[in-house]
Design an enzyme around this catalytic site. Structure first.
Site, PDB file in Angstrom:
ATOM      1  N   GLU A  20     -68.454   5.668  20.179  1.00 41.60           N
ATOM      2  CA  GLU A  20     -68.553   4.285  19.715  1.00 41.60           C
ATOM      3  C   GLU A  20     -68.898   3.488  20.950  1.00 41.60           C
ATOM      4  OE1 GLU A  20     -68.188   1.062  19.666  1.00 41.60           O
ATOM      5  OE2 GLU A  20     -66.412   0.565  18.495  1.00 41.60           O
ATOM      6  N   GLU A  67     -74.796  -1.496  25.677  1.00 49.17           N
ATOM      7  CA  GLU A  67     -73.747  -0.892  26.502  1.00 49.17           C
ATOM      8  C   GLU A  67     -74.158   0.477  27.022  1.00 49.17           C
ATOM      9  OE1 GLU A  67     -69.988  -1.132  24.395  1.00 49.17           O
ATOM     10  OE2 GLU A  67     -70.012  -3.310  24.564  1.00 49.17           O
TER      11      GLU A  67
HETATM   12  N1  SAH Z   1     -63.639   5.042  21.082  1.00 52.14           N
HETATM   13  C1  SAH Z   1     -62.753   3.917  21.107  1.00 52.14           C
HETATM   14  C2  SAH Z   1     -63.167   2.876  22.144  1.00 52.14           C
HETATM   15  C3  SAH Z   1     -64.585   2.375  22.063  1.00 52.14           C
HETATM   16  S1  SAH Z   1     -64.977   1.170  23.280  1.00 52.14           S
HETATM   17  C4  SAH Z   1     -62.665   3.315  19.731  1.00 52.14           C
HETATM   18  O1  SAH Z   1     -63.561   3.557  18.941  1.00 52.14           O
HETATM   19  O2  SAH Z   1     -61.716   2.588  19.428  1.00 52.14           O
HETATM   20  C5  SAH Z   1     -66.078   2.052  24.314  1.00 52.14           C
HETATM   21  C6  SAH Z   1     -65.399   2.705  25.495  1.00 52.14           C
HETATM   22  O3  SAH Z   1     -66.349   3.576  26.071  1.00 52.14           O
HETATM   23  C7  SAH Z   1     -64.976   1.795  26.605  1.00 52.14           C
HETATM   24  O4  SAH Z   1     -63.623   2.050  26.881  1.00 52.14           O
HETATM   25  C8  SAH Z   1     -65.866   2.152  27.801  1.00 52.14           C
HETATM   26  O5  SAH Z   1     -65.158   2.081  29.024  1.00 52.14           O
HETATM   27  C9  SAH Z   1     -66.240   3.578  27.491  1.00 52.14           C
HETATM   28  N2  SAH Z   1     -67.541   4.120  27.948  1.00 52.14           N
HETATM   29  C10 SAH Z   1     -68.757   3.575  27.715  1.00 52.14           C
HETATM   30  N3  SAH Z   1     -69.736   4.400  28.140  1.00 52.14           N
HETATM   31  C11 SAH Z   1     -69.124   5.499  28.663  1.00 52.14           C
HETATM   32  C12 SAH Z   1     -69.622   6.699  29.240  1.00 52.14           C
HETATM   33  N4  SAH Z   1     -70.916   6.931  29.326  1.00 52.14           N
HETATM   34  N5  SAH Z   1     -68.710   7.590  29.689  1.00 52.14           N
HETATM   35  C13 SAH Z   1     -67.381   7.360  29.563  1.00 52.14           C
HETATM   36  N6  SAH Z   1     -66.867   6.248  29.011  1.00 52.14           N
HETATM   37  C14 SAH Z   1     -67.723   5.317  28.547  1.00 52.14           C
END
Ligand code: SAH
Length: 682
Positions: free
Chosen positions: A144, A153
């Protein structure tokens, strides 16, 4: 370890780099993060869960072990869903250390320690192999990583890498696919966020028109996405020119390419008009069949029963480089270009196929006119607000005399131009302004721009004249909260020795207003979640609470409330006034009192805003415009952010009898720091 954080000082208007505790940054990140909002997004959570269950079943039916890679696990939620759905093992990758630590705790608390491994790395650093972070490649990819623009993002490069190195060929992906939709509209309101409309000034010697430089007319603006709660835009504020069409889609179960590319669709306008804006949103299909769909479509597109409020995913407004007249039924081509992180649009008339094909590549928008760098979108809207301009014209007309020497203090303001046309003998201004604008209006030798900060103003800047009229909107680009524009007062104090003894200061004063409200939805972003789809995420709630209380300084936060419906539970109340005719006092200004709750409802917080009193009977209000009905629904100034102070406990009253019928407050304006501290008791 210390880190440096940029923060505008409201007493000097300048950006200062403050040395902060290393924890400061991450507390800010967590306190202001969207994690709570995501956990409250029931529609999203339910559909992810359905999609994950279906994907695990498909893999199991093939007789394979279900190995999940969850990139950006946050609280660990999606991995816990996968483990509950029967996945054999989950690799939960999270780059943000405090979140990865929280995920470890949450996973443990929910009893998934043996099934989920939290890896605190960026996914592109994750290794696979017997000694690697992952024993083997995964066959289910869950993520996500989307923002309102879908790809902002970094979802595309992350997927590209994951398919190359971290997952098996033919893996299952949840979501399976994302689709971006567009609709062409004409909207004076939204277009006013991107172009400056001519300003008409009735001067003594006839009507004057302030125009924008030609560079501005066809400037493509800035590439940053304009994301808004489109559902708060009434249908009377735009005209639909095309049907909703699919612009592009991404299949996440196949290798993804992040390199820049473009997509083109043919549109047949359903109405003639001026094509100005591309409205855009996306949906995600959690499974290949498209049966589990989570959509961001606005109210006029989807049935209201499916409606889910969320703030972490909104809708996008894209401005075409120029407005383009289109005719009903006469085909046009819309091109979406994207790089790894952003999308932009161009519209072409459907002439020869070949001609259009050749011109498809469009440069990423770069502001050439400087205006889009100086004015953000709400600021454009504010400058285009004719009602507001009229108040300044009326009050300037009252105070300016033919021998007035006028100094304007505000960023990127039209006030110096207005003052000049309305008869000031001499107008000087300083602060962010662009010469091109003066040139376009042949004013470069009529208005003097002083390149000195107020404290450094000397009489030679003013050619030994004294200022008889000091004006400001006031507006400063560094202001975050409404009262940060009180910098005008500090600047006025700094230039005191250059003012005539009977100087007119416009605005002559300002007042701070406050009201207790119940939010329809915004309360969610700061509200604890407890459990989410049966998983205990209280660790996250505690973490957010801890960050909000970091240094015991709960602060008000800026929100553009026209996007967030609320109803008033109290009358609006004036709580502090600031007299610009005098200098900033040495002592703090404080007030205490109580405000009566008049309607039943949940007291989520207090809203605060400023009102500027330009001259007798003429004011500019940056907050509450009106309470529109007996239910207490509020209308807010659409160009300003208001300050919201969320109460840490919400008081719900069903009847007016069982209430705490008043909220007591203590507000303190610290004149040394320019900040306002507040405390409320329910
Ligand atoms: N999966 C959770 C949070 C989603 S928010 C949910 O659905 O509730 C997205 C998260 O991804 C954030 O905490 C951000 O720090 C992390 N993130 C984004 N790109 C990333 C990457 N390439 N590798 C590791 N973490 C990542």
């Amino acid at each position: 370890m210390k880190t440096f954080c940029g923060r505008a000082n409201p007493t000097t208007g300048a950006m200062e780099w403050l040395e902060e505790d290393e924890n400061y940054d991450y507390h800010q990140e967590i306190a202001r993060s969207r994690y709570a909002d995501m956990l409250h997004d029931k529609d999203r959570n339910v559909k992810y869960y359905q999609g994950i269950r279906a994907a695990v079943s498909r893999v199991k039916e093939r007789g394979e072990k279900a190995i999940v890679l969850d990139i950006g696990t946050g609280t660990g939620l999606l991995s816990m869903m996968a483990a509950s759905a029967g996945a054999d093992f989950c690799y939960a990758v999270e780059v943000f250390k405090p979140m990865a630590n929280a995920a470890v705790k949450i996973v443990e608390k929910n009893g998934f320690r043996d099934k989920i491994k939290v890896i605190n790395k960026h996914s592109t650093e994750v290794t696979v192999g017997p000694d690697g972070d992952m024993q083997c490649r995964a066959n289910i990819l869950v993520t996500e990583l989307f923002d309102t623009e879908l790809i902002g993002e970094g979802a595309l490069p992350t997927y590209e890498h994951a398919h190359k190195y971290l997952v098996q060929e033919g893996c299952e992906a949840v979501p399976h696919r994302a689709t971006v939709y567009v609709q062409l509209v004409e909207s004076k309101r939204m277009w006013s966020w991107n172009k400056l409309f001519p300003v008409h000034v009735e001067a003594e010697d006839g009507e004057k028109i302030i125009v924008s430089p030609s560079e501005m007319e066809d400037c493509p603006g800035v590439p940053s996405v304009c994301d808004i709660q489109l559902n708060q835009m009434p249908s009377s504020d735009f005209a639909i020119l095309s049907d909703v069409v699919t612009m592009f889609s991404v299949d996440f179960s196949k290798p993804v390419r992040s390199a820049s590319t473009s997509y083109r669709v043919q549109l047949e306008p359903v109405k003639s008009g001026k094509a100005q804006i591309v409205l855009s949103w996306w949906d995600i299909d959690m499974d290949p069949s498209g049966m589990i769909n989570c959509t961001m479509a606005p109210y006029w597109v989807k049935s209201t029963s499916a409606f889910q409020w969320r703030d972490h995913w909104m809708q996008c407004v894209y401005f075409l480089p120029n407005e383009e007249p289109v005719l009903q039924g006469e085909k046009v081509y819309l091109t979406a270009c994207r790089d790894e992180y952003s999308v932009w649009y161009k519209l072409q008339k459907a002439r020869g196929e070949e001609e259009n094909k050749a011109a498809v590549r469009v440069e990423s928008p770069v502001c050439r006119c400087q205006a889009h760098l100086l004015w953000n979108r709400p600021r454009f809207g504010q400058l285009n607000d004719q009602n507001r301009t009229r108040q300044y014209i009326k009050s300037l007309t009252k105070v300016l005399k033919t021998d007035s020497v006028c100094l304007c203090i505000s960023d990127g303001s039209l006030l110096p131009v207005l003052a000049h046309y309305l008869g000031a003998k001499q107008t000087v201004c300083y602060f962010l302004f662009f010469l091109k604008f003066f040139k376009a209006n042949n004013l470069e030798d009529k208005i003097k721009i002083i390149e000195a900060r107020p404290e450094l103003l000397t009489s030679s800047h003013l050619e030994d004249k004294k200022i008889s009229v000091l004006v400001g909107e006031p507006f400063f680009t560094t202001s975050l909260l409404p009262w940060h524009n009180l910098y005008f007062w500090y600047a006025r104090t700094a230039v005191a020795s250059h003012l005539t003894s009977n100087v007119t200061v416009l605005p002559q004063s300002a007042s701070l207003h406050m009201m207790i409200v119940e939010f329809q939805d915004l309360w969610r972003i700061r509200s604890p979640c407890g459990t989410c789809e049966g998983f205990d995420v209280q660790t996250m709630d505690d973490m957010i609470k801890n960050s909000l209380n970091f240094r015991e300084s709960k602060e008000a936060e800026p929100h553009p409330l026209w996007e967030y419906p609320c109803k008033s539970l109290s009358d609006p109340q004036e709580i502090l006034t600031f007299d610009f005719r005098k200098t900033v006092p040495e002592y703090s200004l404080s007030t205490e009192g109580s405000v009566n709750l008049l309607r039943k409802g949940k007291s989520h917080g207090a809203v605060l805003w400023m009102e500027y009193h330009l001259a007798a009977d003429i004011s500019v209000n940056t907050g509450l415009m009106q309470i529109s009905n007996e239910k207490g629904n509020c209308e807010w100034n659409p160009h300003c952010k208001q300050a919201v102070y969320f109460f840490s406990s919400v008081i719900e009253s069903e009847t007016l009898l069982d209430l705490p019928s008043a909220v007591t407050y203590a507000i303190n304006f610290n004149t040394k720091t320019g900040e306002i501290a507040m405390d409320f008791k329910l």
